[in-house]
Design a protein around this motif. Sequence first.
Motif, mmCIF file in Angstrom:
data_model
loop_
_atom_site.group_PDB
_atom_site.id
_atom_site.type_symbol
_atom_site.label_atom_id
_atom_site.label_comp_id
_atom_site.label_asym_id
_atom_site.label_seq_id
_atom_site.Cartn_x
_atom_site.Cartn_y
_atom_site.Cartn_z
ATOM 1 N N MET A 213 -13.841 6.220 -6.286
ATOM 2 C CA MET A 213 -13.757 5.463 -5.039
ATOM 3 C C MET A 213 -13.073 4.116 -5.243
ATOM 4 S SD MET A 213 -14.768 7.476 -2.781
ATOM 5 C CE MET A 213 -14.512 6.259 -1.490
ATOM 6 N N TYR A 214 -13.290 3.509 -6.403
ATOM 7 C CA TYR A 214 -12.612 2.241 -6.704
ATOM 8 C C TYR A 214 -11.102 2.447 -6.732
ATOM 9 C CZ TYR A 214 -10.666 -1.483 -9.586
ATOM 10 O OH TYR A 214 -9.880 -2.499 -10.063
ATOM 11 N N ARG A 216 -9.403 4.938 -5.310
ATOM 12 C CA ARG A 216 -8.914 5.366 -3.994
ATOM 13 C C ARG A 216 -8.698 4.186 -3.060
ATOM 14 N NH1 ARG A 216 -12.138 10.848 -2.128
ATOM 15 N NH2 ARG A 216 -11.187 12.272 -3.649
ATOM 16 N N ARG A 217 -9.593 3.233 -3.104
ATOM 17 C CA ARG A 217 -9.505 2.120 -2.162
ATOM 18 C C ARG A 217 -8.340 1.181 -2.464
ATOM 19 N NH1 ARG A 217 -16.070 1.274 -1.885
ATOM 20 N NH2 ARG A 217 -16.435 3.015 -0.432
ATOM 21 N N GLN A 218 -7.665 1.412 -3.569
ATOM 22 C CA GLN A 218 -6.454 0.655 -3.883
ATOM 23 C C GLN A 218 -5.193 1.398 -3.442
ATOM 24 O OE1 GLN A 218 -6.585 -1.274 -7.955
ATOM 25 N NE2 GLN A 218 -8.289 0.116 -8.202
ATOM 26 N N CYS A 222 -5.473 6.288 1.379
ATOM 27 C CA CYS A 222 -6.917 6.326 1.607
ATOM 28 C C CYS A 222 -7.320 5.838 2.995
ATOM 29 C CB CYS A 222 -7.609 5.476 0.536
ATOM 30 S SG CYS A 222 -9.388 5.714 0.442
ATOM 31 N N VAL A 223 -6.486 5.032 3.626
ATOM 32 C CA VAL A 223 -6.836 4.437 4.916
ATOM 33 C C VAL A 223 -6.968 5.521 5.991
ATOM 34 C CG1 VAL A 223 -6.151 2.790 6.695
ATOM 35 C CG2 VAL A 223 -5.627 2.336 4.282
ATOM 36 N N CYS A 228 -11.092 10.405 1.655
ATOM 37 C CA CYS A 228 -11.374 9.150 0.977
ATOM 38 C C CYS A 228 -12.829 8.731 1.112
ATOM 39 C CB CYS A 228 -10.466 8.046 1.523
ATOM 40 S SG CYS A 228 -10.416 6.581 0.485
ATOM 41 N N ASP A 229 -13.585 9.417 1.922
ATOM 42 C CA ASP A 229 -14.984 9.090 2.149
ATOM 43 C C ASP A 229 -15.829 9.486 0.938
ATOM 44 O OD1 ASP A 229 -17.247 8.376 3.994
ATOM 45 O OD2 ASP A 229 -17.736 10.471 3.602
ATOM 46 N N TRP A 341 -14.180 -0.329 -12.802
ATOM 47 C CA TRP A 341 -14.881 -0.478 -11.526
ATOM 48 C C TRP A 341 -16.146 -1.325 -11.657
ATOM 49 C CZ3 TRP A 341 -19.869 1.370 -11.504
ATOM 50 C CH2 TRP A 341 -20.198 2.308 -12.479
ATOM 51 N N ASP A 349 -20.626 -2.384 -2.733
ATOM 52 C CA ASP A 349 -19.798 -1.180 -2.758
ATOM 53 C C ASP A 349 -20.343 -0.151 -3.743
ATOM 54 O OD1 ASP A 349 -18.076 -2.076 -0.824
ATOM 55 O OD2 ASP A 349 -16.584 -2.865 -2.233
#
Length: 387
Positions: A213-214, A216-218, A222-223, A228-229, A341, A349
């Motif tokens: 997840m760390y 992906r959020r970069q 993912c938006v 991405c959840d 992460w 988070d």
Amino acid sequence: MVQLSRATKLTGICVCVYMSYVVFVFFLLPSLIPDPVTLQRAVVAYKTRHLGDLSNYTLETGGQPLRSLLVSFRGSGALTLLDNLAHQPGCYQHYAPLIAYHNRSTAQMNQSQVLDELVSLYNCNYNKSEQMIYWGMRSAVFRRFYGAQSKTCLTHSLAECWDPEVMAGVCKVHPFINMAVYNLRLEYLVSLLERKGLNLRILLLVRDPRGTMYMRRQSQWCVGEEDCDAKTLCNDMVRDHKVAEILYKNYPRRFEYVMFYTFYTFHYIIYIGIIHYSVIRYEDLLERPEESINLVFDFYGIPIDRPKTKARHVRPRGGEVVETLGWDFPWKYSNQPAYEWMDKMTVADIQAVQNVCAEAMELWDYRPIQDFERLSADKFELFLGKA
């Protein structure tokens, strides 16, 4: 007699040189370079000459290649392993063949069509992959990892190197064919083990969901994406674990369960006759890269023959670059430390991921963080050690 100025003479010389260059590059050079299939045939033969006669393993000569499948999630660090496979002589890689489906939900709704397309690609048939080529040409990572495209497109036009027939011809001269899929769950891909003639070996790459997840959020993709959840990710991880259990229960007499311990790591290897299924963790690849990569190549049945050199690697926990004397594995795409992460994600988070991923983390042996005040990436034992 007309006297030409020095500047005029120099201009004429430059024009002649330029015209000679144009004639050579655009007319003479293309006629000297062999077609992509002939060129790749020669390259593969030269790079695999130490392996002996491989005609029994290439589709072009009527043989059957060694086929393998890497199943992963977006953000799981698969590029670490794929970069090694891309540099292995004789290995042809179907990277992200489901790129046209964009996410797992879309691929799942068309699973029958998807599986038929994957089987066709394993047989170097691109008749069902027009959309893959269309979307793949627009992705720099896809162009970098897919097949021999990064090399073929340097010496030939885009129209020629992305032509389905040319790609099929190039594919057929390779003795090892690997595929990397992240847009379809393992429970559907396992059915490929039953396809006659494939003799497929499947490897599942798993990563700590907090690290996934760390990463992906970069990423821009993912938006707003369902994939991405964190809850969706961990639900899939739970399903994947259940698939392994089902395989074990359904094939008790044809099934052997073997574990390889490498310090903190463990690898599940499942043998069903000559069919194989295995699991490896991203953290294993960075903690013990040489040992893990050798295990993967051995499982796939792909010979690994690299010179020993002084190489630069990334320390898995801290991230600093260190020099080691060992196998010269390329790590261009693997420079994200497995534990970054812990230092970069906020406590909120991390807790949010742990709250929805408790079952997945326990099944895959990942330890939740309880004491955030004393957390240290260098000392935290990530694995529960239940395996």
